[in-house]
Design a protein around this motif. Structure first.
Motif, PDB file in Angstrom:
ATOM      1  N   ILE A 204       0.985  -1.360   0.121  1.00  0.00           N
ATOM      2  CA  ILE A 204       0.010  -0.349   0.623  1.00  0.00           C
ATOM      3  C   ILE A 204       1.147   1.774   0.121  1.00  0.00           C
ATOM      4  O   ILE A 204       0.481   2.200  -0.734  1.00  0.00           O
ATOM      5  CB  ILE A 204      -1.051   0.079   1.381  1.00  0.00           C
ATOM      6  CG1 ILE A 204      -2.475  -1.038   1.304  1.00  0.00           C
ATOM      7  CG2 ILE A 204      -1.259   0.748   1.211  1.00  0.00           C
ATOM      8  CD1 ILE A 204      -3.063  -1.883   2.101  1.00  0.00           C
ATOM      9  N   ALA A 205       1.959   1.485   0.753  1.00  0.00           N
ATOM     10  CA  ALA A 205       3.209   2.395   0.856  1.00  0.00           C
ATOM     11  C   ALA A 205       3.655   2.918  -0.551  1.00  0.00           C
ATOM     12  O   ALA A 205       3.421   4.234  -0.955  1.00  0.00           O
ATOM     13  CB  ALA A 205       4.117   1.688   1.985  1.00  0.00           C
ATOM     14  N   ALA A 206       3.680   1.964  -1.620  1.00  0.00           N
ATOM     15  CA  ALA A 206       4.537   2.239  -3.093  1.00  0.00           C
ATOM     16  C   ALA A 206       2.660   2.541  -3.649  1.00  0.00           C
ATOM     17  O   ALA A 206       3.107   3.472  -4.769  1.00  0.00           O
ATOM     18  CB  ALA A 206       4.704   0.818  -3.314  1.00  0.00           C
ATOM     19  N   TYR A 207       2.039   1.762  -4.119  1.00  0.00           N
ATOM     20  CA  TYR A 207       1.264   1.975  -4.727  1.00  0.00           C
ATOM     21  C   TYR A 207       0.066   2.691  -4.814  1.00  0.00           C
ATOM     22  O   TYR A 207      -0.767   3.628  -5.666  1.00  0.00           O
ATOM     23  CB  TYR A 207      -0.249   0.489  -4.736  1.00  0.00           C
ATOM     24  CG  TYR A 207       0.427  -0.655  -5.473  1.00  0.00           C
ATOM     25  CD1 TYR A 207       1.617  -0.750  -6.430  1.00  0.00           C
ATOM     26  CD2 TYR A 207       0.489  -1.871  -4.582  1.00  0.00           C
ATOM     27  CE1 TYR A 207       1.613  -1.673  -7.404  1.00  0.00           C
ATOM     28  CE2 TYR A 207       0.813  -3.428  -5.580  1.00  0.00           C
ATOM     29  CZ  TYR A 207       1.751  -2.970  -6.460  1.00  0.00           C
ATOM     30  OH  TYR A 207       2.574  -4.222  -7.380  1.00  0.00           O
ATOM     31  N   ILE A 208      -0.112   3.023  -3.291  1.00  0.00           N
ATOM     32  CA  ILE A 208      -1.389   4.436  -2.519  1.00  0.00           C
ATOM     33  C   ILE A 208      -1.136   5.907  -3.695  1.00  0.00           C
ATOM     34  O   ILE A 208      -1.725   6.642  -4.049  1.00  0.00           O
ATOM     35  CB  ILE A 208      -1.646   4.130  -1.556  1.00  0.00           C
ATOM     36  CG1 ILE A 208      -2.762   5.083  -1.262  1.00  0.00           C
ATOM     37  CG2 ILE A 208      -0.493   5.219  -0.953  1.00  0.00           C
ATOM     38  CD1 ILE A 208      -4.301   4.847  -1.407  1.00  0.00           C
TER      39      ILE A 208
ATOM     40  N   GLN B 141       8.036  -4.569  -1.872  1.00  0.00           N
ATOM     41  CA  GLN B 141       9.670  -3.845  -1.570  1.00  0.00           C
ATOM     42  C   GLN B 141      10.101  -3.636   0.080  1.00  0.00           C
ATOM     43  O   GLN B 141       9.024  -4.035   0.870  1.00  0.00           O
ATOM     44  CB  GLN B 141       9.005  -2.527  -1.686  1.00  0.00           C
ATOM     45  CG  GLN B 141       9.157  -1.879  -2.586  1.00  0.00           C
ATOM     46  CD  GLN B 141       8.996  -0.342  -2.973  1.00  0.00           C
ATOM     47  OE1 GLN B 141       9.333   0.798  -2.795  1.00  0.00           O
ATOM     48  NE2 GLN B 141       8.033   0.189  -4.126  1.00  0.00           N
ATOM     49  N   GLY B 142      11.322  -3.989   0.376  1.00  0.00           N
ATOM     50  CA  GLY B 142      10.909  -3.616   2.079  1.00  0.00           C
ATOM     51  C   GLY B 142      11.077  -5.038   2.280  1.00  0.00           C
ATOM     52  O   GLY B 142      11.082  -5.000   3.856  1.00  0.00           O
ATOM     53  N   THR B 143      11.754  -6.232   1.997  1.00  0.00           N
ATOM     54  CA  THR B 143      11.717  -7.439   1.954  1.00  0.00           C
ATOM     55  C   THR B 143      12.738  -7.897   3.059  1.00  0.00           C
ATOM     56  O   THR B 143      12.953  -9.738   3.428  1.00  0.00           O
ATOM     57  CB  THR B 143      10.583  -7.875   1.747  1.00  0.00           C
ATOM     58  OG1 THR B 143      11.102  -8.405   0.352  1.00  0.00           O
ATOM     59  CG2 THR B 143       9.185  -8.017   1.490  1.00  0.00           C
ATOM     60  N   GLU B 144      13.691  -7.397   2.572  1.00  0.00           N
ATOM     61  CA  GLU B 144      15.371  -7.830   3.342  1.00  0.00           C
ATOM     62  C   GLU B 144      15.695  -7.406   4.480  1.00  0.00           C
ATOM     63  O   GLU B 144      14.734  -6.497   4.832  1.00  0.00           O
ATOM     64  CB  GLU B 144      16.052  -7.540   2.482  1.00  0.00           C
ATOM     65  CG  GLU B 144      16.050  -7.792   0.464  1.00  0.00           C
ATOM     66  CD  GLU B 144      15.758  -9.405   0.381  1.00  0.00           C
ATOM     67  OE1 GLU B 144      17.027  -9.904   0.949  1.00  0.00           O
ATOM     68  OE2 GLU B 144      16.115  -9.675   0.128  1.00  0.00           O
TER      69      GLU B 144
END
Length: 158
Positions: A60-64, A116-119
């Protein structure tokens, strides 16, 4: 102690999923900020699992931001029934409802490579994600549709 608006809301009376304005503030320089309550599941009856809400948060942080300008932040509620979204400006429930609906449609069609941001270096709990669960909940929410009124089911088309 300040009275918090969201703690004054009758959580048994609302009918999720819905979008509502939870507050608007104006800063000392005239800047306006709008806070939205993006409620996905019925309070005190359901909660999103942490792995689902965590993955939803990242997507949501990216798509919105593809569908709504001036988004400051989208953060999960501690009760795990939805998200708060904070934007610059005097924004409307209709704008936010259209944006979150399109965002969840994108989420349903995402692949793991889109998250994104899963590492470990990028996320404080990188092992607690489930794209499958996020997509299943998004499908359920989209099937119900977001109400633009928290207390009675009312769609954008009504």
């Amino acid at each position: 102690m300040a009275k918090v608006e969201s703690f004054s809301l009758d959580h048994d009376a609302v009918k999720a999923p819905y979008v509502r304005i939870a507050g608007q503030e104006q800063g000392p320089n005239g800047d306006k900020v709008t806070k939205f309550d993006l409620r996905f599941v019925q309070p005190n009856q359901a909660a999103l699992p942490t792995s689902a809400i965590h993955t939803m948060e990242h997507l949501i942080a990216a798509y919105i931001r593809d569908y709504m300008d001036n988004v400051i932040d989208v953060s999960p509620m501690g009760c795990r029934t939805g998200f708060y979204m904070i934007t610059w400006g005097d924004r409307t429930v209709e704008e936010a409802t259209k944006a979150i609906t399109k965002t969840l449609e994108d989420l349903v069609n995402s692949t793991w490579d889109d998250v994104q941001g899963t590492e470990r270096q990028e996320c404080g709990n990188y092992r607690d994600h489930s794209l499958w669960a996020a997509q299943e909940y998004a499908k359920e929410i989209l099937a119900q549709g977001f109400s633009i009124d928290p207390f009675e089911r009312k769609s954008l088309e009504d």
